[in-house]
Design a protein around this motif. Structure first.
Motif, mmCIF file in Angstrom:
data_model
loop_
_atom_site.group_PDB
_atom_site.id
_atom_site.type_symbol
_atom_site.label_atom_id
_atom_site.label_comp_id
_atom_site.label_asym_id
_atom_site.label_seq_id
_atom_site.Cartn_x
_atom_site.Cartn_y
_atom_site.Cartn_z
ATOM 1 N N GLY A 23 0.765 -1.280 -0.071
ATOM 2 C CA GLY A 23 0.116 0.157 -0.014
ATOM 3 C C GLY A 23 0.918 1.176 0.052
ATOM 4 N N HIS A 24 0.176 2.279 -0.293
ATOM 5 C CA HIS A 24 1.047 3.691 -0.283
ATOM 6 C C HIS A 24 1.495 3.995 1.086
ATOM 7 C CE1 HIS A 24 1.528 7.926 -0.239
ATOM 8 N NE2 HIS A 24 1.979 7.954 -1.316
ATOM 9 N N GLY A 25 0.810 3.939 2.279
ATOM 10 C CA GLY A 25 1.022 4.270 3.501
ATOM 11 C C GLY A 25 0.396 5.520 3.787
ATOM 12 N N SER A 26 0.135 5.651 4.995
ATOM 13 C CA SER A 26 -0.757 6.986 5.507
ATOM 14 C C SER A 26 -0.350 7.004 6.895
ATOM 15 C CB SER A 26 -2.111 6.750 5.458
ATOM 16 O OG SER A 26 -2.824 7.849 6.109
ATOM 17 N N ARG A 27 -0.596 8.583 7.493
ATOM 18 C CA ARG A 27 -0.612 8.631 8.835
ATOM 19 C C ARG A 27 -1.784 8.271 9.452
ATOM 20 N NH1 ARG A 27 1.925 13.027 6.728
ATOM 21 N NH2 ARG A 27 4.305 13.409 7.282
ATOM 22 N N ARG A 28 -2.862 8.121 8.561
ATOM 23 C CA ARG A 28 -3.971 7.723 9.205
ATOM 24 C C ARG A 28 -4.369 6.173 9.409
ATOM 25 N NH1 ARG A 28 -8.184 7.817 6.214
ATOM 26 N NH2 ARG A 28 -9.794 8.243 7.645
ATOM 27 N N GLU A 29 -3.977 5.631 10.650
ATOM 28 C CA GLU A 29 -3.830 4.100 10.881
ATOM 29 C C GLU A 29 -5.124 3.274 10.420
ATOM 30 O OE1 GLU A 29 -1.629 1.672 11.839
ATOM 31 O OE2 GLU A 29 -0.221 3.541 11.341
ATOM 32 N N LYS A 30 -6.095 4.107 9.952
ATOM 33 C CA LYS A 30 -7.422 3.437 9.625
ATOM 34 C C LYS A 30 -7.120 2.938 8.021
ATOM 35 C CE LYS A 30 -12.212 4.212 8.595
ATOM 36 N NZ LYS A 30 -13.381 5.054 8.453
ATOM 37 N N SER A 31 -6.342 3.782 7.513
ATOM 38 C CA SER A 31 -6.089 3.471 5.952
ATOM 39 C C SER A 31 -5.029 2.422 6.058
ATOM 40 C CB SER A 31 -5.308 4.837 5.223
ATOM 41 O OG SER A 31 -6.402 5.950 5.361
ATOM 42 N N ASN A 32 -4.002 2.435 6.691
ATOM 43 C CA ASN A 32 -2.993 1.450 6.815
ATOM 44 C C ASN A 32 -3.758 -0.006 7.176
ATOM 45 O OD1 ASN A 32 -1.001 3.273 6.192
ATOM 46 N ND2 ASN A 32 -0.706 3.634 8.375
ATOM 47 N N ASP A 33 -4.605 0.065 8.075
ATOM 48 C CA ASP A 33 -5.330 -1.072 8.591
ATOM 49 C C ASP A 33 -6.033 -1.787 7.387
ATOM 50 O OD1 ASP A 33 -4.342 -1.087 11.156
ATOM 51 O OD2 ASP A 33 -5.983 -0.179 11.929
ATOM 52 N N GLN A 34 -6.734 -0.962 6.556
ATOM 53 C CA GLN A 34 -7.348 -1.381 5.614
ATOM 54 C C GLN A 34 -6.454 -2.373 4.413
ATOM 55 O OE1 GLN A 34 -8.437 1.588 2.722
ATOM 56 N NE2 GLN A 34 -9.592 0.141 1.174
ATOM 57 N N VAL A 35 -5.171 -1.740 4.298
ATOM 58 C CA VAL A 35 -4.196 -2.735 3.601
ATOM 59 C C VAL A 35 -3.934 -3.918 4.249
ATOM 60 C CG1 VAL A 35 -1.757 -2.753 2.455
ATOM 61 C CG2 VAL A 35 -2.854 -0.431 2.826
ATOM 62 N N ARG A 36 -3.677 -3.913 5.632
ATOM 63 C CA ARG A 36 -3.507 -5.156 6.357
ATOM 64 C C ARG A 36 -4.746 -6.038 6.408
ATOM 65 N NH1 ARG A 36 -1.803 -0.664 10.225
ATOM 66 N NH2 ARG A 36 0.656 -0.724 9.815
ATOM 67 N N ASP A 37 -5.940 -5.549 6.265
ATOM 68 C CA ASP A 37 -7.151 -6.395 6.076
ATOM 69 C C ASP A 37 -7.321 -6.973 4.880
ATOM 70 O OD1 ASP A 37 -7.887 -5.441 8.918
ATOM 71 O OD2 ASP A 37 -9.231 -3.886 8.189
ATOM 72 N N LEU A 38 -6.970 -6.238 3.983
ATOM 73 C CA LEU A 38 -6.980 -6.851 2.498
ATOM 74 C C LEU A 38 -5.979 -8.021 2.451
ATOM 75 C CD1 LEU A 38 -7.692 -3.750 0.158
ATOM 76 C CD2 LEU A 38 -9.033 -5.943 0.390
ATOM 77 N N THR A 301 13.537 11.648 0.466
ATOM 78 C CA THR A 301 13.452 13.289 1.008
ATOM 79 C C THR A 301 12.055 13.235 1.632
ATOM 80 O OG1 THR A 301 12.242 13.597 -1.052
ATOM 81 C CG2 THR A 301 14.711 14.073 -0.971
ATOM 82 N N HIS A 302 11.430 12.248 2.081
ATOM 83 C CA HIS A 302 10.215 12.432 3.229
ATOM 84 C C HIS A 302 10.875 12.470 4.372
ATOM 85 C CE1 HIS A 302 6.456 11.903 0.595
ATOM 86 N NE2 HIS A 302 7.259 11.341 0.090
ATOM 87 N N ALA A 303 10.661 13.377 5.123
ATOM 88 C CA ALA A 303 11.001 13.573 6.576
ATOM 89 C C ALA A 303 9.956 14.121 7.416
ATOM 90 C CB ALA A 303 12.206 14.819 6.289
ATOM 91 N N ASP A 304 10.421 13.965 8.692
ATOM 92 C CA ASP A 304 9.679 14.562 9.781
ATOM 93 C C ASP A 304 8.269 13.771 9.644
ATOM 94 O OD1 ASP A 304 11.732 15.814 10.697
ATOM 95 O OD2 ASP A 304 11.186 17.655 9.398
ATOM 96 N N ARG A 305 8.181 12.583 9.526
ATOM 97 C CA ARG A 305 6.418 11.979 8.969
ATOM 98 C C ARG A 305 5.848 12.078 10.256
ATOM 99 N NH1 ARG A 305 9.377 7.591 5.253
ATOM 100 N NH2 ARG A 305 9.532 8.620 3.370
ATOM 101 N N GLU A 306 6.287 11.975 11.659
ATOM 102 C CA GLU A 306 5.429 11.680 12.682
ATOM 103 C C GLU A 306 4.915 12.921 13.316
ATOM 104 O OE1 GLU A 306 8.593 10.145 12.798
ATOM 105 O OE2 GLU A 306 7.778 7.969 12.474
ATOM 106 N N ASN A 307 5.521 14.293 12.561
ATOM 107 C CA ASN A 307 5.287 15.520 13.239
ATOM 108 C C ASN A 307 4.692 16.304 12.410
ATOM 109 O OD1 ASN A 307 6.945 14.663 15.407
ATOM 110 N ND2 ASN A 307 8.838 15.330 14.412
ATOM 111 N N VAL A 308 4.304 15.894 11.085
ATOM 112 C CA VAL A 308 3.663 17.010 10.249
ATOM 113 C C VAL A 308 2.245 16.416 9.967
ATOM 114 C CG1 VAL A 308 3.468 17.805 7.866
ATOM 115 C CG2 VAL A 308 5.648 17.509 8.890
ATOM 116 N N ASP A 309 1.150 16.832 10.451
ATOM 117 C CA ASP A 309 -0.152 16.580 10.439
ATOM 118 C C ASP A 309 -0.893 16.889 9.256
ATOM 119 O OD1 ASP A 309 0.264 15.114 12.956
ATOM 120 O OD2 ASP A 309 -0.282 17.219 14.005
ATOM 121 N N ASP A 310 -0.705 17.933 8.675
ATOM 122 C CA ASP A 310 -1.628 18.442 7.648
ATOM 123 C C ASP A 310 -1.362 17.988 6.356
ATOM 124 O OD1 ASP A 310 -2.803 19.990 9.565
ATOM 125 O OD2 ASP A 310 -1.464 21.815 8.996
ATOM 126 N N ASP A 311 0.031 17.732 5.929
ATOM 127 C CA ASP A 311 0.268 17.390 4.687
ATOM 128 C C ASP A 311 1.166 16.003 4.339
ATOM 129 O OD1 ASP A 311 0.942 17.252 1.841
ATOM 130 O OD2 ASP A 311 1.799 18.974 1.664
#
Length: 410
Positions: A23-38, A301-311
């Motif tokens: 999956g792509h991956g998301s900060r929203r665990e609901k989205s990540n859980d969808q990949v795991r459920d599938l 170049t993706h950085a500070d992933r846990e600290n950025v909520d908006d984008d």
């Protein structure tokens, strides 16, 4: 559609292979859980181990997931949970697969195709439309019902073209007034524009179908757009459907993609791929090496992933990205020492803003060690550890290319 036993071409014992659903991956665990459920549902369907991995923003990453499987099976088939073939499918996943093959020589790693256009997906969309029609109290056989199929939108014309094809296939053989393709961003026609154009035909109802896997921010924007349209045009009933979610028909498609990959029958749309052929407006994207470097840069170049909520795509990118080929040929010529020497020189520099990472094969075997500097598109060949100070002090610090080391420029 999907088979739960190995095809005739497969020589791998059925209990000696696994699938990695990416999956792509998301900060929203609901989205990540969808990949795991599938992944769990696909494991039950296929009867082989299926793990979930992610391109970014979630764990495990593709390399970590493959490394976890490498000690337990002899073959892993990577299947992207992606609707269309854009940069992630064409660049990022193949790069990760290529790296895995070089790092796990005893492991067979198959690269599968994206979900793409599949009869099961068209049936799923038809059912999503029927559900909205029921909510609106309309009947496509008696009323003029227009469907707007709204996808994310991409900078890849090949992916956007598939949205139009999918809309046409949904239209064929069904009693809709018409099915219009649209996008929520990046490319045109945008959803608002499409809806206002549709309103001029004064249909009885407009059904907006989000062509998304998860129920996230973009899906909500589509719902909001449909609701605003419904308020602005009281003579048209409008409503939005649900995303694809974890509908069991996705397993039919994923099962087919697994079989194609493990039996060597994956087909990609190379005739319309901007990385393979020159398309008007996309001439600079042509070239596998260029695409590979872009994939490298995106991953690093993706950085500070846990600290950025908006984008979810905020980047803290360095000015330069340096890729050092550490594949077999270059490694034998001293590439690991070159990479460490570059990293030390970068650390010692007060002016340099660069990141140095290893790369799998850059396709210049016999001319290495190869060092590629991006975004400049300068490739150095035959680099020794003694050359690294010059690359840093001249090129990375002052943008002066070290001409005697240049192998090629993109």
């Amino acid at each position: 559609m999907s088979r739960s036993t190995p095809g005739p071409e497969s020589t791998v014992p059925f209990d000696d292979e696994a699938v990695l659903l990416v999956g792509h991956g998301s900060r929203r665990e609901k989205s990540n859980d969808q990949v795991r459920d599938l992944a769990a549902a696909l494991e039950e369907r296929l009867g082989v181990p299926v793990d979930a991995g992610f391109l970014e923003l979630a764990a495990p990453t593709i390399p970590d997931a493959i490394a976890g499987l490498a000690g337990t099976v002899s073959e892993v088939t990577v299947v992207p949970l992606s609707l269309f073939a854009a940069s992630h499918v064409k660049n990022d996943v193949p790069l990760a697969v290529k790296r895995a093959r070089s790092e796990h020589e005893d492991l067979t790693v198959n690269n599968g195709a994206h979900l793409g256009i599949h009869p099961a997906l068209i049936d799923l969309l038809d059912d999503r439309a029927a559900s909205v029609e029921a909510d609106l109290g309309v009947d496509r056989d008696a009323d003029d019902v227009v469907v707007v199929l709204c996808a994310r939108g991409s900078s890849d014309p090949d992916a956007n073209g598939d949205v139009h094809k999918l809309a046409r296939l949904l239209d064929e053989g069904r009693a809709f007034e018409r099915v219009e393709p649209s996008f929520i961003g990046v490319t045109e026609p945008l959803l608002d524009e499409t809806l206002h154009t549709v309103a001029k035909r004064r249909p009885d109802a407009v059904v907006v179908l989000p062509y998304m896997l998860g129920d996230g921010v973009l899906t909500q924007r589509i719902r909001d757009g449909a609701a605003t349209f419904d308020d602005e045009y009281p003579y048209v009933d409008a409503g939005a459907g649900d995303p694809l979610g974890t509908d069991p028909r996705l397993l039919d498609v994923l099962g087919d993609r697994w079989q194609e990959a493990r039996t060597g029958s994956v087909e990609m749309s190379c005739d319309t791929c901007k990385y393979k052929v020159e398309l008007d407006g996309y001439e600079e994207d042509v070239g596998g090496a260029r695409a590979m470097l872009r994939a490298l840069t995106h991953q690093e170049t993706h950085a500070d992933r846990e600290n950025v909520d908006d984008d979810p795509h905020v980047h803290d990118a360095p000015e330069k990205h340096v890729a050092v080929c550490t594949n077999q040929t270059c490694a034998a010529e001293g590439a690991p020492a070159v990479m460490e020497s570059l990293r030390q020189a970068v650390r010692d520099s007060d002016e340099c803003d660069a990141r140095v990472t290893r790369s799998s094969c850059l396709g210049r075997c016999g001319e290495g060690p190869m060092v590629a500097v991006y975004p400049d598109g300068v490739w150095y060949g035959g680099v020794d550890a003694e050359d690294t100070d010059r690359i840093v002090s001249s090129h990375l610090d002052r943008d002066r290319i070290v001409s005697d080391l240049v192998d090629q420029t993109l």
